[in-house]
Structures are given as C-alpha cells and as structure tokens.
Write an enzyme that holds these catalytic residues in place. Sequence first.
Site, PDB file in Angstrom:
ATOM      1  N   PRO A  23       0.833  -1.209   0.000  1.00  0.00           N
ATOM      2  CA  PRO A  23       0.000   0.000   0.000  1.00  0.00           C
ATOM      3  C   PRO A  23       0.862   1.251   0.000  1.00  0.00           C
ATOM      4  O   PRO A  23       1.821   1.351   0.764  1.00  0.00           O
ATOM      5  CB  PRO A  23      -0.778  -0.113   1.318  1.00  0.00           C
ATOM      6  CG  PRO A  23       0.043  -1.019   2.185  1.00  0.00           C
ATOM      7  CD  PRO A  23       0.720  -1.973   1.246  1.00  0.00           C
ATOM      8  N   GLY A  56      -3.798   3.758   1.517  1.00  0.00           N
ATOM      9  CA  GLY A  56      -4.732   3.840   2.634  1.00  0.00           C
ATOM     10  C   GLY A  56      -5.925   4.715   2.289  1.00  0.00           C
ATOM     11  O   GLY A  56      -5.774   5.822   1.766  1.00  0.00           O
ATOM     12  N   GLN A  98      -6.762  -0.852   1.235  1.00  0.00           N
ATOM     13  CA  GLN A  98      -6.249  -0.654   2.593  1.00  0.00           C
ATOM     14  C   GLN A  98      -7.115   0.380   3.311  1.00  0.00           C
ATOM     15  O   GLN A  98      -7.355   1.477   2.786  1.00  0.00           O
ATOM     16  CB  GLN A  98      -4.793  -0.189   2.614  1.00  0.00           C
ATOM     17  CG  GLN A  98      -4.267  -0.251   4.061  1.00  0.00           C
ATOM     18  CD  GLN A  98      -2.891   0.312   4.271  1.00  0.00           C
ATOM     19  OE1 GLN A  98      -2.630   1.454   3.920  1.00  0.00           O
ATOM     20  NE2 GLN A  98      -1.994  -0.485   4.832  1.00  0.00           N
ATOM     21  N   HIS A 172      -5.204  -1.247   8.180  1.00  0.00           N
ATOM     22  CA  HIS A 172      -3.870  -0.672   8.399  1.00  0.00           C
ATOM     23  C   HIS A 172      -3.602  -0.624   9.901  1.00  0.00           C
ATOM     24  O   HIS A 172      -4.052   0.272  10.599  1.00  0.00           O
ATOM     25  CB  HIS A 172      -3.805   0.728   7.798  1.00  0.00           C
ATOM     26  CG  HIS A 172      -2.419   1.286   7.657  1.00  0.00           C
ATOM     27  ND1 HIS A 172      -1.321   0.728   8.286  1.00  0.00           N
ATOM     28  CD2 HIS A 172      -1.937   2.345   6.962  1.00  0.00           C
ATOM     29  CE1 HIS A 172      -0.242   1.428   7.977  1.00  0.00           C
ATOM     30  NE2 HIS A 172      -0.582   2.415   7.167  1.00  0.00           N
ATOM     31  N   TYR A 177      -0.314   4.618  12.862  1.00  0.00           N
ATOM     32  CA  TYR A 177      -1.677   5.130  12.709  1.00  0.00           C
ATOM     33  C   TYR A 177      -2.576   4.516  13.800  1.00  0.00           C
ATOM     34  O   TYR A 177      -2.081   3.873  14.718  1.00  0.00           O
ATOM     35  CB  TYR A 177      -2.168   4.913  11.269  1.00  0.00           C
ATOM     36  CG  TYR A 177      -1.295   5.693  10.299  1.00  0.00           C
ATOM     37  CD1 TYR A 177      -1.338   7.091  10.290  1.00  0.00           C
ATOM     38  CD2 TYR A 177      -0.371   5.062   9.473  1.00  0.00           C
ATOM     39  CE1 TYR A 177      -0.496   7.835   9.459  1.00  0.00           C
ATOM     40  CE2 TYR A 177       0.471   5.791   8.642  1.00  0.00           C
ATOM     41  CZ  TYR A 177       0.398   7.176   8.642  1.00  0.00           C
ATOM     42  OH  TYR A 177       1.247   7.907   7.830  1.00  0.00           O
ATOM     43  N   GLY A 285      11.227  -4.264   2.673  1.00  0.00           N
ATOM     44  CA  GLY A 285      11.770  -2.917   2.511  1.00  0.00           C
ATOM     45  C   GLY A 285      11.617  -2.052   3.742  1.00  0.00           C
ATOM     46  O   GLY A 285      12.379  -1.097   3.930  1.00  0.00           O
ATOM     47  N   GLY A 312       7.004  -1.915  -2.170  1.00  0.00           N
ATOM     48  CA  GLY A 312       6.382  -0.610  -2.322  1.00  0.00           C
ATOM     49  C   GLY A 312       7.104   0.193  -3.378  1.00  0.00           C
ATOM     50  O   GLY A 312       6.714   0.213  -4.550  1.00  0.00           O
TER      51      GLY A 312
HETATM   52  C1  LIG Z   1       5.109   7.027  -1.129  1.00  0.00           C
HETATM   53  C2  LIG Z   1       4.817   6.024  -0.051  1.00  0.00           C
HETATM   54  C3  LIG Z   1       3.547   5.962   0.501  1.00  0.00           C
HETATM   55  C4  LIG Z   1       3.238   4.992   1.469  1.00  0.00           C
HETATM   56  N1  LIG Z   1       1.945   4.889   1.937  1.00  0.00           N
HETATM   57  C5  LIG Z   1       1.589   3.844   2.725  1.00  0.00           C
HETATM   58  C6  LIG Z   1       0.216   3.602   3.045  1.00  0.00           C
HETATM   59  O1  LIG Z   1      -0.718   4.305   2.629  1.00  0.00           O
HETATM   60  N2  LIG Z   1      -0.048   2.525   3.834  1.00  0.00           N
HETATM   61  C7  LIG Z   1       0.935   1.699   4.323  1.00  0.00           C
HETATM   62  O2  LIG Z   1       0.644   0.731   5.028  1.00  0.00           O
HETATM   63  N3  LIG Z   1       2.240   1.904   4.012  1.00  0.00           N
HETATM   64  C8  LIG Z   1       2.576   2.925   3.208  1.00  0.00           C
HETATM   65  N4  LIG Z   1       3.893   3.072   2.830  1.00  0.00           N
HETATM   66  C9  LIG Z   1       4.909   2.098   3.262  1.00  0.00           C
HETATM   67  C10 LIG Z   1       5.121   1.022   2.187  1.00  0.00           C
HETATM   68  O3  LIG Z   1       3.969   0.198   2.039  1.00  0.00           O
HETATM   69  C11 LIG Z   1       6.329   0.116   2.544  1.00  0.00           C
HETATM   70  O4  LIG Z   1       6.090  -0.514   3.784  1.00  0.00           O
HETATM   71  C12 LIG Z   1       7.647   0.883   2.607  1.00  0.00           C
HETATM   72  O5  LIG Z   1       7.781   1.754   1.501  1.00  0.00           O
HETATM   73  C13 LIG Z   1       8.858  -0.071   2.650  1.00  0.00           C
HETATM   74  O6  LIG Z   1       8.828  -1.016   1.611  1.00  0.00           O
HETATM   75  P1  LIG Z   1       9.563  -0.811   0.178  1.00  0.00           P
HETATM   76  O7  LIG Z   1      11.015  -0.659   0.438  1.00  0.00           O
HETATM   77  O8  LIG Z   1       9.245  -2.031  -0.594  1.00  0.00           O
HETATM   78  O9  LIG Z   1       8.995   0.442  -0.428  1.00  0.00           O
HETATM   79  C14 LIG Z   1       4.233   4.081   1.911  1.00  0.00           C
HETATM   80  C15 LIG Z   1       5.521   4.173   1.369  1.00  0.00           C
HETATM   81  C16 LIG Z   1       5.808   5.104   0.390  1.00  0.00           C
HETATM   82  C17 LIG Z   1       7.203   5.144  -0.205  1.00  0.00           C
END
Ligand SMILES: Cc1cc2nc3c(=O)[nH]c(=O)nc-3n(C[C@H](O)[C@H](O)[C@H](O)COP(=O)(O)O)c2cc1C
Length: 358
Positions: A23, A56, A98, A172, A177, A285, A312
């Site tokens: 998400p 979200g 989400q 979520h 949050y 990540g 993500g």
């Molecule tokens: C631009 C952006 C927006 C994000 N928005 C959410 C969100 O709405 N809900 C959520 O659970 N995590 C959110 N995250 C966290 C990501 O889901 C993820 O856990 C995080 O980026 C680490 O994983 P990655 O390295 O694969 O990006 C967001 C991350 C980024 C970069």
Amino acid sequence: MNSLFDNHQLGHIELPNRVVMAPMSRVRATTDGLATPAMATYYAQRATAGLIVSEGAQPSLIGQSNPSTPGLHTDEQAESWRQVTAAIHANGGRVFAQIMHGGRVSHPETHGLQPAGPSAVPAVGDVFTPSGRQPAPIPRAMTTAEVPEHARSYADAARRGIAAGFDGVELHGANGYLIQQFLSDNANLRTDRYGGSVANRIRFAVEAVAHTVEAVGAARTGIRLSPGATFWGVQENDVPALYTALVKELAAFDLAYLHLEVTTDEATLAALRAIWPGTLIINPGAGLGPVQAGPADADHWLRKGADLISFGRAFIANPDLVERLRIGLPLATADEATYFEGGNHGYLTYPAYQHQAA
Ligand SMILES: Cc1cc2nc3c(=O)[nH]c(=O)nc-3n(C[C@H](O)[C@H](O)[C@H](O)COP(=O)(O)O)c2cc1C
C-alpha cells in the site's frame, strides 16, 4: 522453498504469483476523497502484481490523515473506486483496499475536526496539511463509548469497498496510525478496557478485525502490522509479548492474510510466523531504510517462511516489476520528489522496461 512466481490461493482468489504491491499513499485523490481516472490508470499499469494493496483509504472524515487521500465513507467515494477496481480487473489483476484511520496523525486543517486518538498525546513530527507540513496537534482522547464506533468504521468502509469491486480489504494496523496507537504504550495512556495491559491494548485491533470479518468475511480481510516500528513517535516496549498476544487472537479468525513489515528482529518475526497458520506477507523494505528492496530480499524471506512478498517503492518506478523480477531485468529507482506530488508526472510516466541496444 516457494518461488515468487508460484501461484497462491488467497481466500477466495488465486494469485498467479507471490509479488504483492504494498500500500502506498500517493495523495492524488480529489480534496473530498474521490478516486480519479489517473488512479485507475496507475493501478491498472501495475495489475500484473499477484495482489495490489491500495493506498490507505480513510474510513471516516476524522480518520483522514493526509490531504487528498481517498475515502471509503460516503457513497460517492465508494462509487469513485469502481473505475479503479474495474481497470485492475480488466487488466487481469486483483486488489484489496487498505483501510487507514490516521487517529492522532492528522490536522484540523485537513478535515475540519480535532484529530482523535487513544490519548491526548501528540504524534512526534510534522503532519501534512493543505498548507504544508505543520507540527502534529494534540489529539482529543476518544471516550470509552466512542472507541467502538471507530472500530466499526473499518467494517463500514470494508462493506463499501467490497460493493465497489475490491476483492478484499487490509486493515492498516501499522506505521503509527490509529490501530498501532492503541497498541503502543506511549500513545495509549488509557486506564479503561482499551489501555494498560497487553490484553487491553490489543482490544481495539481485535474488535476492528472482528467487525470487518462480520461485514465482509474472513477470506476478504487482511491486516498489516509493523511490530516495534516507531513511526510518528509510537513506542512498544514489549514487542514479542504484545504481538504474540495479538497474532494469537487474530489467528482465530482465519483471515486472508497477515502482512508484516520487517520492523523488528528476525527472531520475533520467525516466532510470529510459527503461530500464524495462514498466509503471511512480508514487506522486507520496511527494514532497509533508503534502500529499495529487491529479489535477494524476497528470496531471504521466502526461505524464512513468508508466503508472499510485498514491494512498495520498487512498484512506483517499475510498473512491470513482476516481469523484471522474473527475467532478472534491472530495476528503476523511484523519484522521491513525486511520491506525494507531481500530478501525473512520476505517477503514470514510468515505462515498462525498454531494451536498449548496446
Ligand atoms: C510514497 C509512499 C507511501 C506509502 N503509503 C503507505 C500507506 O498508505 N499505507 C501503508 O501501510 N504503508 C505505506 N507506505 C509504506 C510502504 O507500504 C512500505 O512498507 C515501505 O515503503 C517499505 O517497503 P519498500 O522498500 O518495498 O517500499 C508508503 C511508502 C511510500 C514510499
């Protein structure tokens, strides 16, 4: 060991691969929380993911954390999501919504209300508002009588989401949050049945899940958690005990999945894997800071017992991420400046891999 490219049965739906789009809020909805045609295009471009988890969506006005995020609390908002779910399905994909209640991580300028949380303790840091970042305000502590309404709001949003074509919903429970605010022992200073002991601090999460399961069924309900994460200043001093208790309670529901971020040590995550009988999604990540997760991280966690792996940032710049992983193509890096702004630039403009002649 499972491969990223094996099928997986998730509740009622079969995933053609084990790559999940994590998400990500991209704050490109309208100011009144409607999904847009650009959002439909963005998600449809990424429909080869085994599963997409949407950004979200707020389950109530007061649950809105950031400006220009989409909602699932009015009929108009639900209707606006139809174009998104239809576009993803037309391209052969699957999507869970989400549901994100920001709790104290919000601002009166964003929704006209004083944000509410478990206790009158402000988040640490500056929150997003329509006029830029501002210090997090002191939230109103929810009354004991009011807490169940917020738990039920996840279920109401889930009902609307399923009616709008989502294949399921993810609560979520991560990243500081509302659900994690209740789990935390510095954001939640309550002395009623929602605060204090571990059994009390997990109650809000469990009630939100129970209502959602009743509304849309366990096979359409997942939850995301980030054990030990300190986003927005939340602290959990007893991570193994807290999450063992929570995951044990959640296991009784036979949910579609548990989505864990790598925000604590591997031993704690392995112990949670051992007590979670169903599908486990791991988001590697979350533990890598500025580094974007890649195929080696996926293999590591598949070996450790994950069923699905979520990415993500890699999905922002690589709409064809599944294909790139499958044939070992290089991954593009996303431009952070366009995460939360830029209109269609940095949103719809990342191409699929294009071969360059040497
Ligand atoms: C631009 C952006 C927006 C994000 N928005 C959410 C969100 O709405 N809900 C959520 O659970 N995590 C959110 N995250 C966290 C990501 O889901 C993820 O856990 C995080 O980026 C680490 O994983 P990655 O390295 O694969 O990006 C967001 C991350 C980024 C970069």
